[in-house]
Scaffold this motif. Structure first.
Motif, PDB file in Angstrom:
ATOM      1  N   SER A  13     -10.016  -1.245 -15.320  1.00 58.57           N
ATOM      2  CA  SER A  13      -9.711  -0.277 -16.370  1.00 58.57           C
ATOM      3  C   SER A  13      -9.432   1.100 -15.774  1.00 58.57           C
ATOM      4  O   SER A  13      -9.732   1.360 -14.599  1.00 58.57           O
ATOM      5  CB  SER A  13     -10.882  -0.167 -17.354  1.00 58.57           C
ATOM      6  N   PHE A  14      -8.906   1.989 -16.622  1.00 62.36           N
ATOM      7  CA  PHE A  14      -8.701   3.386 -16.266  1.00 62.36           C
ATOM      8  C   PHE A  14      -9.871   4.224 -16.785  1.00 62.36           C
ATOM      9  O   PHE A  14     -10.384   3.988 -17.873  1.00 62.36           O
ATOM     10  CB  PHE A  14      -7.399   3.922 -16.865  1.00 62.36           C
ATOM     11  N   VAL A  38     -10.306   2.558  -2.433  1.00 62.96           N
ATOM     12  CA  VAL A  38      -9.214   3.283  -3.084  1.00 62.96           C
ATOM     13  C   VAL A  38      -8.259   2.284  -3.710  1.00 62.96           C
ATOM     14  O   VAL A  38      -8.235   1.103  -3.363  1.00 62.96           O
ATOM     15  CB  VAL A  38      -8.445   4.180  -2.081  1.00 62.96           C
ATOM     16  N   ASN A  39      -7.488   2.791  -4.642  1.00 65.63           N
ATOM     17  CA  ASN A  39      -6.410   2.000  -5.229  1.00 65.63           C
ATOM     18  C   ASN A  39      -5.390   1.709  -4.126  1.00 65.63           C
ATOM     19  O   ASN A  39      -4.779   2.628  -3.592  1.00 65.63           O
ATOM     20  CB  ASN A  39      -5.778   2.796  -6.379  1.00 65.63           C
ATOM     21  N   PHE A  40      -5.234   0.465  -3.758  1.00 66.91           N
ATOM     22  CA  PHE A  40      -4.351   0.122  -2.639  1.00 66.91           C
ATOM     23  C   PHE A  40      -2.904   0.532  -2.896  1.00 66.91           C
ATOM     24  O   PHE A  40      -2.132   0.715  -1.959  1.00 66.91           O
ATOM     25  CB  PHE A  40      -4.412  -1.378  -2.350  1.00 66.91           C
ATOM     26  N   ASP A  41      -2.534   0.667  -4.171  1.00 64.86           N
ATOM     27  CA  ASP A  41      -1.165   1.071  -4.507  1.00 64.86           C
ATOM     28  C   ASP A  41      -1.037   2.574  -4.710  1.00 64.86           C
ATOM     29  O   ASP A  41       0.076   3.084  -4.854  1.00 64.86           O
ATOM     30  CB  ASP A  41      -0.704   0.338  -5.770  1.00 64.86           C
ATOM     31  N   ALA A  42      -2.170   3.290  -4.760  1.00 65.95           N
ATOM     32  CA  ALA A  42      -2.181   4.753  -4.922  1.00 65.95           C
ATOM     33  C   ALA A  42      -3.450   5.272  -4.246  1.00 65.95           C
ATOM     34  O   ALA A  42      -4.436   5.597  -4.906  1.00 65.95           O
ATOM     35  CB  ALA A  42      -2.157   5.143  -6.399  1.00 65.95           C
ATOM     36  N   PRO A  43      -3.469   5.342  -2.906  1.00 68.61           N
ATOM     37  CA  PRO A  43      -4.716   5.543  -2.168  1.00 68.61           C
ATOM     38  C   PRO A  43      -5.347   6.919  -2.304  1.00 68.61           C
ATOM     39  O   PRO A  43      -6.404   7.167  -1.702  1.00 68.61           O
ATOM     40  CB  PRO A  43      -4.305   5.269  -0.716  1.00 68.61           C
ATOM     41  N   ASP A  44      -4.770   7.811  -3.097  1.00 65.79           N
ATOM     42  CA  ASP A  44      -5.428   9.092  -3.357  1.00 65.79           C
ATOM     43  C   ASP A  44      -6.401   8.990  -4.530  1.00 65.79           C
ATOM     44  O   ASP A  44      -7.033   9.984  -4.897  1.00 65.79           O
ATOM     45  CB  ASP A  44      -4.382  10.175  -3.639  1.00 65.79           C
ATOM     46  N   ILE A  45      -6.552   7.767  -5.094  1.00 68.03           N
ATOM     47  CA  ILE A  45      -7.425   7.534  -6.240  1.00 68.03           C
ATOM     48  C   ILE A  45      -8.492   6.515  -5.836  1.00 68.03           C
ATOM     49  O   ILE A  45      -8.197   5.522  -5.161  1.00 68.03           O
ATOM     50  CB  ILE A  45      -6.615   7.004  -7.448  1.00 68.03           C
ATOM     51  N   HIS A  47     -10.997   3.361  -6.194  1.00 74.04           N
ATOM     52  CA  HIS A  47     -11.149   2.093  -6.901  1.00 74.04           C
ATOM     53  C   HIS A  47     -12.630   1.738  -6.770  1.00 74.04           C
ATOM     54  O   HIS A  47     -13.109   1.433  -5.673  1.00 74.04           O
ATOM     55  CB  HIS A  47     -10.268   1.004  -6.302  1.00 74.04           C
ATOM     56  N   LEU A  48     -13.345   1.830  -7.898  1.00 77.92           N
ATOM     57  CA  LEU A  48     -14.783   1.606  -7.925  1.00 77.92           C
ATOM     58  C   LEU A  48     -15.067   0.236  -8.521  1.00 77.92           C
ATOM     59  O   LEU A  48     -14.551  -0.101  -9.588  1.00 77.92           O
ATOM     60  CB  LEU A  48     -15.475   2.689  -8.765  1.00 77.92           C
ATOM     61  N   TYR A  49     -15.902  -0.532  -7.826  1.00 75.21           N
ATOM     62  CA  TYR A  49     -16.249  -1.885  -8.254  1.00 75.21           C
ATOM     63  C   TYR A  49     -17.736  -1.945  -8.611  1.00 75.21           C
ATOM     64  O   TYR A  49     -18.589  -1.532  -7.805  1.00 75.21           O
ATOM     65  CB  TYR A  49     -16.019  -2.894  -7.127  1.00 75.21           C
ATOM     66  N   TYR A  50     -18.051  -2.500  -9.766  1.00 79.37           N
ATOM     67  CA  TYR A  50     -19.432  -2.715 -10.193  1.00 79.37           C
ATOM     68  C   TYR A  50     -19.658  -4.207 -10.435  1.00 79.37           C
ATOM     69  O   TYR A  50     -18.737  -4.922 -10.840  1.00 79.37           O
ATOM     70  CB  TYR A  50     -19.728  -1.966 -11.490  1.00 79.37           C
ATOM     71  N   LEU A  61     -16.642  -5.428 -12.765  1.00 85.58           N
ATOM     72  CA  LEU A  61     -15.870  -4.477 -13.561  1.00 85.58           C
ATOM     73  C   LEU A  61     -15.416  -3.362 -12.630  1.00 85.58           C
ATOM     74  O   LEU A  61     -16.241  -2.768 -11.923  1.00 85.58           O
ATOM     75  CB  LEU A  61     -16.729  -3.916 -14.695  1.00 85.58           C
ATOM     76  N   THR A  62     -14.129  -3.065 -12.615  1.00 89.48           N
ATOM     77  CA  THR A  62     -13.598  -2.072 -11.678  1.00 89.48           C
ATOM     78  C   THR A  62     -12.832  -0.993 -12.423  1.00 89.48           C
ATOM     79  O   THR A  62     -12.345  -1.209 -13.533  1.00 89.48           O
ATOM     80  CB  THR A  62     -12.702  -2.723 -10.598  1.00 89.48           C
ATOM     81  N   PHE A  63     -12.722   0.178 -11.778  1.00 93.10           N
ATOM     82  CA  PHE A  63     -12.071   1.324 -12.411  1.00 93.10           C
ATOM     83  C   PHE A  63     -11.187   2.074 -11.431  1.00 93.10           C
ATOM     84  O   PHE A  63     -11.540   2.243 -10.254  1.00 93.10           O
ATOM     85  CB  PHE A  63     -13.119   2.306 -12.952  1.00 93.10           C
ATOM     86  N   PHE A  64     -10.070   2.564 -11.975  1.00 88.22           N
ATOM     87  CA  PHE A  64      -9.252   3.586 -11.342  1.00 88.22           C
ATOM     88  C   PHE A  64      -9.561   4.889 -12.079  1.00 88.22           C
ATOM     89  O   PHE A  64      -9.058   5.097 -13.191  1.00 88.22           O
ATOM     90  CB  PHE A  64      -7.759   3.273 -11.468  1.00 88.22           C
ATOM     91  N   PRO A  65     -10.385   5.771 -11.518  1.00 88.99           N
ATOM     92  CA  PRO A  65     -10.690   7.027 -12.221  1.00 88.99           C
ATOM     93  C   PRO A  65      -9.718   8.141 -11.842  1.00 88.99           C
ATOM     94  O   PRO A  65      -9.616   8.519 -10.680  1.00 88.99           O
ATOM     95  CB  PRO A  65     -12.118   7.342 -11.754  1.00 88.99           C
TER      96      PRO A  65
END
Length: 319
Positions: A13-14, A38-45, A47-50, A61-65
């Motif tokens: 999710s976002f 990090v988001n492999f397609d946008a590595p400045d963001i 990617h958090l995995y819970y 459950l994962t997030f791109f914040p």
């Protein structure tokens, strides 16, 4: 012969603030932050995995914040509710806990005259449901701020909203080894595994507006497949269908993935079960350091400088 699809793998999710995201999911809900990458397609963001203690498939459950992201709108063509499994007699505990942290929730309901559940939303308005049941044999996890007898065990299922459920149901039943197990009004429940972690509810309502992407909105749902061989076999099945157009296999470090968009608009992923999160961290250290794929290691200094540090702070979330 292995089933090609065996329940949910993960949901992505976002979100907006990375730290508020950690506070909600690790602090309030007690999920383990099993990977900080990090988001492999946008590595400045980020990617958090819970997930649970090991981040097992069916718990992740994962997030791109994205700080400052505009909120999305839940609606047709989306996963609108992510449901977690909790022990049978724990709803009262969870309602008291949500009250303590000023999280509004709906009164408990029963779907299909089965288990009771309570619905609420995270800080970005993502739809969350806790389903109390006695069918889930998986151990729960928390950092100790939640008693073990009440801890979240993993996913129970998801809810997809569609104006017409027929095409989505057809893909799930004809190609993805799901069966319709119960129906009530405009809600149907499908499962590849008739147990927590395997349920897909579809609500059909043509009056509901189409959903819009943004903060609090599910980007995709991943279904689990045992290994690379079953994934390739499933991909060939989709290619023979002609119009689903799956991606090539992509290396997500902790699993391998293919993606396709089902006819109702939801982005589906099929991810392998056989790699896992201990490939680059020991079990005891999961989620503590920023992990990058090897192709981004030369950019580590720049990436780290651009990310706001986050931490799991359990003390302020104890009962």
């Amino acid at each position: 012969m292995d089933k090609l699809i065996n329940g949910l793998h993960h949901i992505t999710s976002f979100a907006s603030s990375p730290q508020k995201n950690v506070d909600f999911y690790a602090g309030i809900l007690g999920l383990r932050l099993v990977k900080k990458t990090v988001n492999f397609d946008a590595p400045d963001i980020y990617h958090l995995y819970y997930g649970n203690e090991m981040g097992a498939p069916g718990t992740i459950l994962t997030f791109f914040p994205y700080d400052g992201i505009a909120k999305g709108r839940k609606g047709n063509g989306q996963v609108t509710v992510t449901s977690f499994s909790i022990p049978e007699n724990s709803l009262e505990y969870w309602m008291r806990r949500l009250d303590k942290f000023n999280i509004n929730y709906h009164k408990p309901v029963q779907h299909f005259n089965q288990e009771s559940s309570v619905y609420f939303e995270d800080y970005d308005s993502m739809g969350i449901e806790l389903v109390a049941n006695n069918k889930d044999k998986r151990p729960g996890f928390s950092y100790g701020q939640i008693p073990q007898e009440y801890a979240v065990k993993g996913f129970y299922g998801i809810t997809i909203a569609q104006s017409n459920a027929q095409a989505t149901t057809a893909i799930l039943t004809e190609e993805m080894e799901h069966k319709v197990i119960v129906e009530e009004g405009n809600r149907s429940r499908l499962a590849s595994l008739d147990q927590p972690g395997g349920y897909v509810d579809i609500i059909s309502d043509p009056k509901t507006p189409r959903g819009l992407g943004g903060g609090g909105i599910v980007h995709h749902v991943a279904f689990a497949t045992p290994n690379d061989g079953t994934q390739l076999e499933f991909r060939e099945r989709l290619l023979k269908k002609g119009y689903l157009q799956p991606t090539p296999v992509l290396d997500r470090q902790y699993f391998h993935s293919i993606y396709f968009r089902e006819p109702g608009g939801v982005l589906f992923e099929v991810a392998t079960n056989d790699i896992g999160f201990t490939i680059d961290e020991e079990k005891e250290q999961l989620g503590q350091e920023l992990k990058l794929p090897e192709w981004e290691e030369p950019n580590r200094k720049r990436i780290e400088e651009g990310l706001v540090p986050v931490e799991v702070n359990i003390e302020k979330f104890r009962d």
